[in-house]
Scaffold this motif. Structure first.
Motif, PDB file in Angstrom:
ATOM      1  N   UNK A 582     -28.906  12.535   7.225  1.00  0.00           N
ATOM      2  CA  UNK A 582     -28.377  13.966   7.531  1.00  0.00           C
ATOM      3  C   UNK A 582     -28.399  14.119   9.145  1.00  0.00           C
ATOM      4  N   UNK A 583     -28.873  13.278   9.901  1.00  0.00           N
ATOM      5  CA  UNK A 583     -29.192  13.476  11.116  1.00  0.00           C
ATOM      6  C   UNK A 583     -27.879  13.111  12.090  1.00  0.00           C
ATOM      7  N   UNK A 584     -26.846  12.569  11.494  1.00  0.00           N
ATOM      8  CA  UNK A 584     -25.602  11.959  11.925  1.00  0.00           C
ATOM      9  C   UNK A 584     -24.551  12.717  11.352  1.00  0.00           C
ATOM     10  N   UNK A 585     -23.459  13.189  12.401  1.00  0.00           N
ATOM     11  CA  UNK A 585     -22.260  13.879  11.933  1.00  0.00           C
ATOM     12  C   UNK A 585     -21.124  13.135  12.390  1.00  0.00           C
ATOM     13  N   UNK A 586     -20.070  13.323  11.801  1.00  0.00           N
ATOM     14  CA  UNK A 586     -18.777  12.775  11.808  1.00  0.00           C
ATOM     15  C   UNK A 586     -18.399  13.459  13.579  1.00  0.00           C
ATOM     16  N   UNK A 587     -17.835  12.283  14.337  1.00  0.00           N
ATOM     17  CA  UNK A 587     -17.417  12.896  15.689  1.00  0.00           C
ATOM     18  C   UNK A 587     -18.531  12.469  16.700  1.00  0.00           C
ATOM     19  N   UNK A 588     -19.883  12.196  16.190  1.00  0.00           N
ATOM     20  CA  UNK A 588     -21.057  11.999  17.025  1.00  0.00           C
ATOM     21  C   UNK A 588     -20.816  10.622  17.936  1.00  0.00           C
ATOM     22  N   UNK A 589     -21.139  10.659  19.191  1.00  0.00           N
ATOM     23  CA  UNK A 589     -21.018   9.292  19.859  1.00  0.00           C
ATOM     24  C   UNK A 589     -22.261   8.528  19.706  1.00  0.00           C
ATOM     25  N   UNK A 590     -22.076   7.348  19.328  1.00  0.00           N
ATOM     26  CA  UNK A 590     -23.194   6.456  18.788  1.00  0.00           C
ATOM     27  C   UNK A 590     -23.351   5.100  19.581  1.00  0.00           C
ATOM     28  N   UNK A 591     -24.582   4.644  19.708  1.00  0.00           N
ATOM     29  CA  UNK A 591     -24.806   3.202  19.995  1.00  0.00           C
ATOM     30  C   UNK A 591     -25.552   2.304  19.177  1.00  0.00           C
ATOM     31  N   UNK A 592     -25.368   1.303  18.994  1.00  0.00           N
ATOM     32  CA  UNK A 592     -26.352   0.136  18.199  1.00  0.00           C
ATOM     33  C   UNK A 592     -26.238  -1.147  19.273  1.00  0.00           C
ATOM     34  N   UNK A 593     -27.615  -1.387  19.639  1.00  0.00           N
ATOM     35  CA  UNK A 593     -27.661  -2.670  20.033  1.00  0.00           C
ATOM     36  C   UNK A 593     -27.582  -3.768  19.270  1.00  0.00           C
ATOM     37  N   UNK A 594     -26.707  -4.759  19.173  1.00  0.00           N
ATOM     38  CA  UNK A 594     -26.734  -5.727  18.322  1.00  0.00           C
ATOM     39  C   UNK A 594     -26.664  -7.028  18.992  1.00  0.00           C
ATOM     40  N   UNK A 595     -27.562  -6.955  19.996  1.00  0.00           N
ATOM     41  CA  UNK A 595     -27.598  -8.365  20.805  1.00  0.00           C
ATOM     42  C   UNK A 595     -28.384  -9.147  20.069  1.00  0.00           C
ATOM     43  N   UNK A 596     -29.552  -8.589  19.258  1.00  0.00           N
ATOM     44  CA  UNK A 596     -30.496  -9.578  18.503  1.00  0.00           C
ATOM     45  C   UNK A 596     -30.323  -8.937  17.142  1.00  0.00           C
ATOM     46  N   UNK A 597     -29.671  -9.471  16.261  1.00  0.00           N
ATOM     47  CA  UNK A 597     -29.512  -9.197  14.958  1.00  0.00           C
ATOM     48  C   UNK A 597     -30.515  -9.431  13.992  1.00  0.00           C
ATOM     49  N   UNK A 598     -31.614  -9.902  14.597  1.00  0.00           N
ATOM     50  CA  UNK A 598     -32.844 -10.355  13.695  1.00  0.00           C
ATOM     51  C   UNK A 598     -33.903  -9.578  14.290  1.00  0.00           C
ATOM     52  N   UNK A 599     -33.647  -8.905  15.411  1.00  0.00           N
ATOM     53  CA  UNK A 599     -34.708  -7.746  15.772  1.00  0.00           C
ATOM     54  C   UNK A 599     -34.700  -6.382  15.319  1.00  0.00           C
ATOM     55  N   UNK A 600     -35.125  -5.545  16.057  1.00  0.00           N
ATOM     56  CA  UNK A 600     -35.305  -3.996  15.204  1.00  0.00           C
ATOM     57  C   UNK A 600     -33.823  -3.577  16.065  1.00  0.00           C
ATOM     58  N   UNK A 601     -33.280  -2.760  14.982  1.00  0.00           N
ATOM     59  CA  UNK A 601     -31.951  -2.209  14.852  1.00  0.00           C
ATOM     60  C   UNK A 601     -32.059  -0.507  14.949  1.00  0.00           C
ATOM     61  N   UNK A 602     -31.524   0.047  16.050  1.00  0.00           N
ATOM     62  CA  UNK A 602     -31.334   1.263  15.779  1.00  0.00           C
ATOM     63  C   UNK A 602     -29.983   2.046  15.968  1.00  0.00           C
ATOM     64  N   UNK A 603     -29.891   3.164  15.358  1.00  0.00           N
ATOM     65  CA  UNK A 603     -28.538   4.013  15.710  1.00  0.00           C
ATOM     66  C   UNK A 603     -29.113   5.167  16.535  1.00  0.00           C
ATOM     67  N   UNK A 604     -28.428   4.827  17.872  1.00  0.00           N
ATOM     68  CA  UNK A 604     -28.853   5.721  19.122  1.00  0.00           C
ATOM     69  C   UNK A 604     -27.604   6.935  18.870  1.00  0.00           C
ATOM     70  N   UNK A 605     -28.161   8.258  18.712  1.00  0.00           N
ATOM     71  CA  UNK A 605     -27.266   9.550  18.497  1.00  0.00           C
ATOM     72  C   UNK A 605     -27.989  10.478  19.221  1.00  0.00           C
ATOM     73  N   UNK A 606     -27.388  11.381  20.038  1.00  0.00           N
ATOM     74  CA  UNK A 606     -28.028  12.532  20.656  1.00  0.00           C
ATOM     75  C   UNK A 606     -29.239  12.527  21.274  1.00  0.00           C
ATOM     76  N   UNK A 607     -29.468  11.156  21.728  1.00  0.00           N
ATOM     77  CA  UNK A 607     -30.741  11.041  22.400  1.00  0.00           C
ATOM     78  C   UNK A 607     -31.990  10.567  21.595  1.00  0.00           C
ATOM     79  N   UNK A 608     -31.700  10.319  20.237  1.00  0.00           N
ATOM     80  CA  UNK A 608     -32.475   9.927  19.059  1.00  0.00           C
ATOM     81  C   UNK A 608     -32.319   8.514  18.921  1.00  0.00           C
TER      82      UNK A 608
END
Length: 639
Positions: A582-608
């Motif tokens: 529910x925290x993500x909307x169509x059109x949002x600008x997002x980032x995912x750091x995938x430099x370490x796919x075996x580490x912690x993964x996060x969807x960065x959106x709106x400063x969260x």
């Protein structure tokens, strides 16, 4: 040695590395006895084999043409001629258009008890009716199985389904699998093999068993299987294949992850209501609903026994609605002709169509606008029929017959005693492989519809761009990459992507993706439960990848689609907390750091930062980093 269930026995006999079987969820590598494609998946699979540099396939391999046979314009004929010639070049059996439906032909002619197989179609699991372990998979995984003779899959849990009693008059195998869908729903089989046992299982013929295993795909099951017993022997002997028989069953005291019991004698005719095979109700509760069309056949219910039962019900009467029949094979069609049923069907007003998938895959046979179609097929997803506002419900051949006569949903109300007919041998229709020396001289014919595979870049260290679509539950591969009129585009990734990808949900999707992609950004898709259900079509990953999609984040994936996403370098991820959807909307600008796919993964959106979990296996990390399975294969196997 501890007692083993039938699934474990076949897995153990085919495990490449030997030793004890892994725990459920851990990856197991199986030796594969057969690999096959159909024409809608086959051209891409063959292009991948050629790109791998494969000279000759290892296991028994077959290319069936059954999906896209209308040959309107040059595209279908191009595909078929390419498949015919490349099959000869690579040592693959070729089944020409009109010979029949891949799953039906496969069980008629090639599957033996105890075999393992993989096919580029989700209903490959049909072969479980013969006491074999077969999996549906994406085209690349099938190409790899053809090249290596191996297939890797997470070890599934094995669920024992005890069938008791016998089917009553008017109740068919289709009602058994609809009952199973009412129990498990469309995702309750994920990560599981459904192993059918009990006295009720012994009462069912091989075609009836295949109907049940076929639609295990609609529950998301890895596969389904019946024992190989006297019913199996009888079927193989009737096909002139008695030497292929061997008895196979679970050991006494074998262990299972869980158990389901179904009393066949208590079942009544059932119906799966649009828009999902999981919406199961009784036929009686829907009796009297007006219908406009009936379709019988598909890989689910197109045996001689099924069609003869349908024909007996109609005999001497006329259908009240447009009624189409798709025999499972030319051998079945000839058997119907020899028994007189073909003439009887024509006299009843039935349209006898070509031996292929036809209306099931949206190739003709579309109902009228806002029409209601009853079908003995396996899927009734929205718009799959080719008519956007039509409704499709799934029923048995006997319900289809009673309803075709009444012009409304109706219960079977008369006993059916079919006239037997000898099986017909149509194996001469197959184009068999030639010796290697001769094969190397074959010129592979590539018409203008056969486009080269696109080259894809490695995974960047950071996926950054836009949420291109936010989707709900049960998004099927038909929603992502529709078939029907678009099937002839499957050999041309650019055209298929631009014209069809998500066009039934958002016609602007492809163009919006290209704008983001060409500006250097990445596309991300957001969804909920059971994303990628349905067909194994790898184009539902390949085309979004061509459009610049680099990650899909959902609550839960369907099994085959995860493998397809990995194969084309799209990172499959799930929300650690489903509520974060529910925290993500169509059109949002997002980032995912995938430099370490075996580490912690996060969807960065709106400063969260929203925590994610990988839906891929550790073995997939290098594949994703390479940009997909084909670039990874080239990097590790060629030079």
């Amino acid at each position: 040695m501890r007692p083993m269930n039938l699934t474990e026995k076949i897995f153990a006999a085919h495990q490449v590395d030997g030793g004890a079987l892994p725990q459920a969820g851990e990856v197991v590598t199986l030796g594969i006895d057969e690999a096959f494609t159909q024409d809608a998946t086959g051209t891409m699979c063959m292009l991948q084999l050629e790109a791998m540099g494969v000279d000759r396939v290892k296991p028994l391999s077959v290319n069936f043409v059954d999906h896209s046979m209308m040959q309107q314009g040059f595209r279908n004929p191009d595909d078929h001629e390419y498949l015919r010639t490349v099959s000869k070049r690579l040592g693959i059996i070729f089944s020409p258009p009109g010979t029949g439906i891949c799953h039906f032909l496969n069980i008629e002619n090639f599957v033996k008890p105890g075999m393992t197989g993989v096919g580029a179609d989700s209903h490959t699991v049909n072969a479980g009716g013969m006491g074999a372990i077969y999996f549906g998979a994406g085209g690349y995984d099938v190409a790899l199985a053809m090249a290596t003779g191996e297939y890797r899959i997470p070890m599934p849990q094995v669920v024992r389904v005890v069938l008791e009693g016998e089917l009553r008059e008017g109740v068919m195998a289709m009602d058994v699998i609809l009952k199973m869908l009412s129990i498990l729903g469309v995702k309750g089989g994920k990560g599981k093999v459904l192993e059918y046992t009990g006295p009720g299982a012994a009462s069912l013929s091989v075609p009836e068993r295949a109907t049940i295993t076929n639609m295990g795909a609609e529950m998301g099951a890895s596969t389904s299987i019946f024992p190989s017993d006297e019913r199996t022997r009888a079927y193989l002997e009737s096909r002139g294949r008695g030497d292929d028989y061997q008895p196979l069953s679970a050991d006494e005291g074998a262990q299972y992850a869980e158990e389901i019991r179904v009393d066949l004698s208590e079942l009544e005719p059932l119906i799966a209501i649009y828009p999902s095979p999981g919406n199961v109700e009784t036929v009686a509760s829907r009796a009297g609903t007006k219908i406009h069309q009936v379709c019988v056949g598909s890989c689910t219910n197109s045996s001689f026994e099924n069609i003869a039962s349908f024909a007996e019900t109609l005999k001497g009467k006329k259908v009240a609605v447009d009624t189409l029949l798709y025999p499972g094979s030319r051998a079945v069609a000839m058997q119907l002709a020899d028994s007189g049923y073909l003439t009887s069907l024509w006299r009843s007003g039935v349209r006898v169509m070509e031996n292929g998938c036809g209306a099931c895959i949206g190739q003709g046979g579309s109902p009228i606008s806002k029409g209601v179609s009853l079908r003995t097929f396996n899927r009734n997803f929205p718009k799959r029929s080719g008519t956007p506002d039509a409704e499709v419900h799934l029923v048995s051949p006997l319900v289809a017959a009673a309803s075709a006569l009444a012009g409304e949903i109706a219960m079977p109300d008369q006993p059916v005693d079919i006239r037997p007919a000898e099986q017909v041998d149509d194996t001469a229709a197959f184009v068999m492989p030639v010796p290697l020396a001769e094969a190397r001289q074959i010129e592979v014919v590539r018409g203008p519809n056969i486009m080269p595979l696109p080259d894809f870049d490695p995974l960047p260290s950071r996926i950054e761009g836009e949420v291109m679509l936010k989707l709900g539950d049960n998004i099927s591969t038909d929603d992502i990459q529709p078939a029907g009129i678009y099937l002839p585009l499957r050999s041309n990734v650019k055209e298929y992507a631009m014209q069809a990808t998500f066009n039934q949900i958002d016609p602007t999707f492809a163009e919006r993706c290209v704008v983001v992609r060409d500006a250097g950004g990445h596309g991300v898709l957001i969804g909920r439960d059971n994303y990628g259900q349905g067909s194994s079509r790898e184009h539902a990953a390949l085309c979004p990848r061509w459009l610049g999609i680099r990650a899909v984040v959902v609550v839960q994936f369907a099994r085959i689609h995860v493998a397809n996403l990995v194969n084309f370098g799209i990172v499959p991820l799930t929300f650690r907390d489903p509520n974060d959807y529910e925290r993500v909307s169509q059109g949002d600008h997002v980032r995912i750091d995938v430099s370490d796919l075996q580490g912690e993964l996060f969807l960065e959106v709106g400063g969260e930062r929203i925590p994610l979990e990988p839906a891929f296996e550790p073995k997939d990390v290098e594949v994703l980093q390479a940009g997909g399975s084909l670039p990874y294969f080239k990097a590790t196997h060629r030079g």
